[in-house]
Design a protein around this motif. Structure first.
Motif, PDB file in Angstrom:
ATOM      1  N   ALA A  62     -32.929  65.756 -24.288  1.00  0.00           N
ATOM      2  CA  ALA A  62     -31.988  65.058 -23.404  1.00  0.00           C
ATOM      3  C   ALA A  62     -31.021  66.050 -22.767  1.00  0.00           C
ATOM      4  O   ALA A  62     -30.450  66.899 -23.451  1.00  0.00           O
ATOM      5  N   THR A  63     -30.874  65.945 -21.471  1.00  0.00           N
ATOM      6  CA  THR A  63     -29.942  66.825 -20.756  1.00  0.00           C
ATOM      7  C   THR A  63     -28.699  66.073 -20.291  1.00  0.00           C
ATOM      8  O   THR A  63     -27.650  66.685 -20.072  1.00  0.00           O
ATOM      9  N   VAL A  64     -28.829  64.758 -20.131  1.00  0.00           N
ATOM     10  CA  VAL A  64     -27.703  63.911 -19.729  1.00  0.00           C
ATOM     11  C   VAL A  64     -27.804  62.598 -20.498  1.00  0.00           C
ATOM     12  O   VAL A  64     -28.887  62.210 -20.929  1.00  0.00           O
ATOM     13  N   PRO A  65     -26.684  61.889 -20.685  1.00  0.00           N
ATOM     14  CA  PRO A  65     -26.749  60.583 -21.350  1.00  0.00           C
ATOM     15  C   PRO A  65     -27.519  59.572 -20.495  1.00  0.00           C
ATOM     16  O   PRO A  65     -27.330  59.497 -19.281  1.00  0.00           O
ATOM     17  N   ILE A  66     -28.383  58.807 -21.134  1.00  0.00           N
ATOM     18  CA  ILE A  66     -29.148  57.757 -20.462  1.00  0.00           C
ATOM     19  C   ILE A  66     -29.000  56.476 -21.274  1.00  0.00           C
ATOM     20  O   ILE A  66     -29.105  56.497 -22.504  1.00  0.00           O
ATOM     21  N   ARG A  67     -28.775  55.381 -20.598  1.00  0.00           N
ATOM     22  CA  ARG A  67     -28.581  54.104 -21.291  1.00  0.00           C
ATOM     23  C   ARG A  67     -29.717  53.130 -20.965  1.00  0.00           C
ATOM     24  O   ARG A  67     -30.053  52.916 -19.796  1.00  0.00           O
ATOM     25  N   ILE A  68     -30.277  52.522 -22.018  1.00  0.00           N
ATOM     26  CA  ILE A  68     -31.353  51.557 -21.887  1.00  0.00           C
ATOM     27  C   ILE A  68     -30.891  50.206 -22.436  1.00  0.00           C
ATOM     28  O   ILE A  68     -30.362  50.132 -23.553  1.00  0.00           O
ATOM     29  N   ALA A  69     -31.102  49.143 -21.678  1.00  0.00           N
ATOM     30  CA  ALA A  69     -30.919  47.785 -22.189  1.00  0.00           C
ATOM     31  C   ALA A  69     -32.290  47.281 -22.624  1.00  0.00           C
ATOM     32  O   ALA A  69     -33.245  47.309 -21.845  1.00  0.00           O
ATOM     33  N   HIS A  70     -32.394  46.867 -23.865  1.00  0.00           N
ATOM     34  CA  HIS A  70     -33.681  46.485 -24.460  1.00  0.00           C
ATOM     35  C   HIS A  70     -33.685  44.991 -24.785  1.00  0.00           C
ATOM     36  O   HIS A  70     -32.912  44.526 -25.625  1.00  0.00           O
ATOM     37  N   LEU A  71     -34.585  44.252 -24.125  1.00  0.00           N
ATOM     38  CA  LEU A  71     -34.765  42.825 -24.377  1.00  0.00           C
ATOM     39  C   LEU A  71     -36.140  42.615 -24.989  1.00  0.00           C
ATOM     40  O   LEU A  71     -37.126  43.190 -24.527  1.00  0.00           O
ATOM     41  N   SER A  72     -36.210  41.791 -26.006  1.00  0.00           N
ATOM     42  CA  SER A  72     -37.502  41.496 -26.615  1.00  0.00           C
ATOM     43  C   SER A  72     -37.544  40.048 -27.076  1.00  0.00           C
ATOM     44  O   SER A  72     -36.506  39.445 -27.375  1.00  0.00           O
ATOM     45  N   ASP A  73     -38.741  39.473 -27.085  1.00  0.00           N
ATOM     46  CA  ASP A  73     -38.960  38.134 -27.652  1.00  0.00           C
ATOM     47  C   ASP A  73     -37.981  37.093 -27.098  1.00  0.00           C
ATOM     48  O   ASP A  73     -37.376  36.334 -27.857  1.00  0.00           O
ATOM     49  N   VAL A  74     -37.857  37.054 -25.803  1.00  0.00           N
ATOM     50  CA  VAL A  74     -36.980  36.063 -25.173  1.00  0.00           C
ATOM     51  C   VAL A  74     -37.589  34.667 -25.298  1.00  0.00           C
ATOM     52  O   VAL A  74     -36.881  33.665 -25.431  1.00  0.00           O
ATOM     53  N   HIS A  75     -38.902  34.565 -25.232  1.00  0.00           N
ATOM     54  CA  HIS A  75     -39.614  33.296 -25.399  1.00  0.00           C
ATOM     55  C   HIS A  75     -39.093  32.202 -24.462  1.00  0.00           C
ATOM     56  O   HIS A  75     -38.890  31.057 -24.879  1.00  0.00           O
ATOM     57  N   ASN A  76     -38.856  32.597 -23.212  1.00  0.00           N
ATOM     58  CA  ASN A  76     -38.480  31.635 -22.169  1.00  0.00           C
ATOM     59  C   ASN A  76     -37.108  31.004 -22.402  1.00  0.00           C
ATOM     60  O   ASN A  76     -36.763  30.013 -21.768  1.00  0.00           O
ATOM     61  N   ARG A  77     -36.336  31.557 -23.310  1.00  0.00           N
ATOM     62  CA  ARG A  77     -35.032  30.977 -23.621  1.00  0.00           C
ATOM     63  C   ARG A  77     -34.016  31.340 -22.544  1.00  0.00           C
ATOM     64  O   ARG A  77     -34.106  32.396 -21.914  1.00  0.00           O
ATOM     65  N   GLU A  78     -33.042  30.453 -22.367  1.00  0.00           N
ATOM     66  CA  GLU A  78     -31.978  30.691 -21.396  1.00  0.00           C
ATOM     67  C   GLU A  78     -30.618  30.617 -22.082  1.00  0.00           C
ATOM     68  O   GLU A  78     -30.360  29.712 -22.881  1.00  0.00           O
ATOM     69  N   TYR A  79     -29.766  31.567 -21.766  1.00  0.00           N
ATOM     70  CA  TYR A  79     -28.384  31.568 -22.239  1.00  0.00           C
ATOM     71  C   TYR A  79     -27.493  31.239 -21.045  1.00  0.00           C
ATOM     72  O   TYR A  79     -27.136  32.113 -20.263  1.00  0.00           O
ATOM     73  N   GLY A  80     -27.186  29.973 -20.915  1.00  0.00           N
ATOM     74  CA  GLY A  80     -26.451  29.517 -19.745  1.00  0.00           C
ATOM     75  C   GLY A  80     -27.400  29.202 -18.604  1.00  0.00           C
ATOM     76  O   GLY A  80     -28.595  29.525 -18.648  1.00  0.00           O
ATOM     77  N   LYS A  81     -26.874  28.593 -17.564  1.00  0.00           N
ATOM     78  CA  LYS A  81     -27.694  28.225 -16.417  1.00  0.00           C
ATOM     79  C   LYS A  81     -28.321  29.463 -15.787  1.00  0.00           C
ATOM     80  O   LYS A  81     -27.637  30.422 -15.461  1.00  0.00           O
TER      81      LYS A  81
END
Length: 286
Positions: A41-60
């Motif tokens: 790694a030469t610079v900081p890198i940020r990853i958002a990791h989503l898994s197993d959502v299963h069609n679920r919704e959090y809010g509209k």
């Protein structure tokens, strides 16, 4: 009479248990942060990791989840399978989620078992739908990209990923083995989206492969987590597994795996003491 009373007590306790379970069903999620260090790694890198959502919704239209991802300000977003459940005929929530996430950062998707089952049941291709929504679908594929001038190889596949330790047992599948062997053959920092975590955790996968970081899900955090006993059950890992979520490192210190508890459910048994999670991973110079 005693037998009848026992049956009545069992039924009442069962009803009480189900009622408590329904009350305990998480209506929100938490954000879990991990920091990985690497000499590559030469610079900081940020990853958002989503898994197993299963069609679920959090809010509209999943507004709650979208806001949390946007607040994390990721450089890339990984979706490691099971965006829908096997029998979900309407996959609009999952497609809409990908479309909205793609406006935040580049989205990379790899298949899970439920996605593949859904494709087969309804004779469609979720990968094509997600690509139209703005994602890069990695199905036994990888891409060499740059993020902040950091050279990265991002790959994805659905499979167990048995390595050289299991060639003689017959567990190694040629397609998986050849893909991973080719994928790891680079000087770039490697990130693999692989839905199934069991080989990395239980069958020497972290030692067999020269991959920097693996992102997995599938285990749902053990679904129910009991005091003292811990997680109850996980697919492929059986009863009372000890590693169903978190950050794990190979003995060599080289390969690391992030296992998400996931954001949704595919079974009727609710999560208990096991909050869904959005995972945010920072890869920083060592």
């Amino acid at each position: 009479m005693k037998k009848t009373m026992k049956i009545i007590i069992i039924v009442l306790l069962s009803v009480l248990f189900i009622y408590v379970c329904l009350l305990c069903k998480p209506k929100t999620f938490t954000t879990t942060n991990y920091v990985l260090t690497s000499v590559k790694a030469t610079v900081p890198i940020r990853i958002a990791h989503l898994s197993d959502v299963h069609n679920r919704e959090y809010g509209k239209d999943n507004q709650g989840l979208i806001e949390a991802v946007a607040a994390a300000d990721p450089d890339a977003i990984f979706i490691t399978g099971d965006s829908v459940s096997s029998k979900d005929e309407d996959v609009t929530p999952a497609v809409s989620l990908v479309e909205r996430l793609a406006k935040i950062a580049p989205v990379f998707f790899s298949y899970g078992n439920h996605d593949l089952n859904n494709d087969a049941l309804y004779n469609r291709n979720l990968g094509d739908m997600f690509e139209e929504a703005g994602a890069t679908v990695l199905d036994f594929e990888y891409e060499d990209i740059e993020i902040k001038n950091q050279k990265i190889r991002i790959g994805g596949f659905y499979g167990f990923g048995f390595g050289k330790s299991y060639i003689e047992t017959g567990d190694v599948k040629p397609e998986e083995y050849n893909f991973l062997k080719d994928f790891q053959d680079t000087a770039r920092y490697t990130m693999l989206l692989a839905h199934l975590p069991v080989v990395w955790l239980e069958y020497n996968g972290l030692e067999d492969w020269d991959i920097d970081c693996i992102f997995s899900g599938h285990s749902h955090g053990g679904q129910i987590v009991l005091p003292i006993l811990g997680p109850v059950i996980a697919p492929d890992q059986g009863w009372f597994p000890d590693r169903v979520s978190g950050h794990f490192t190979a003995e060599t210190g080289k390969t690391q795996v992030i296992v998400s508890r996931g954001l949704g459910d595919s079974v009727k048994v609710p999560r208990i003491n096991n909050e869904p999670e959005l995972v945010v991973v920072d890869v920083v110079p060592e």
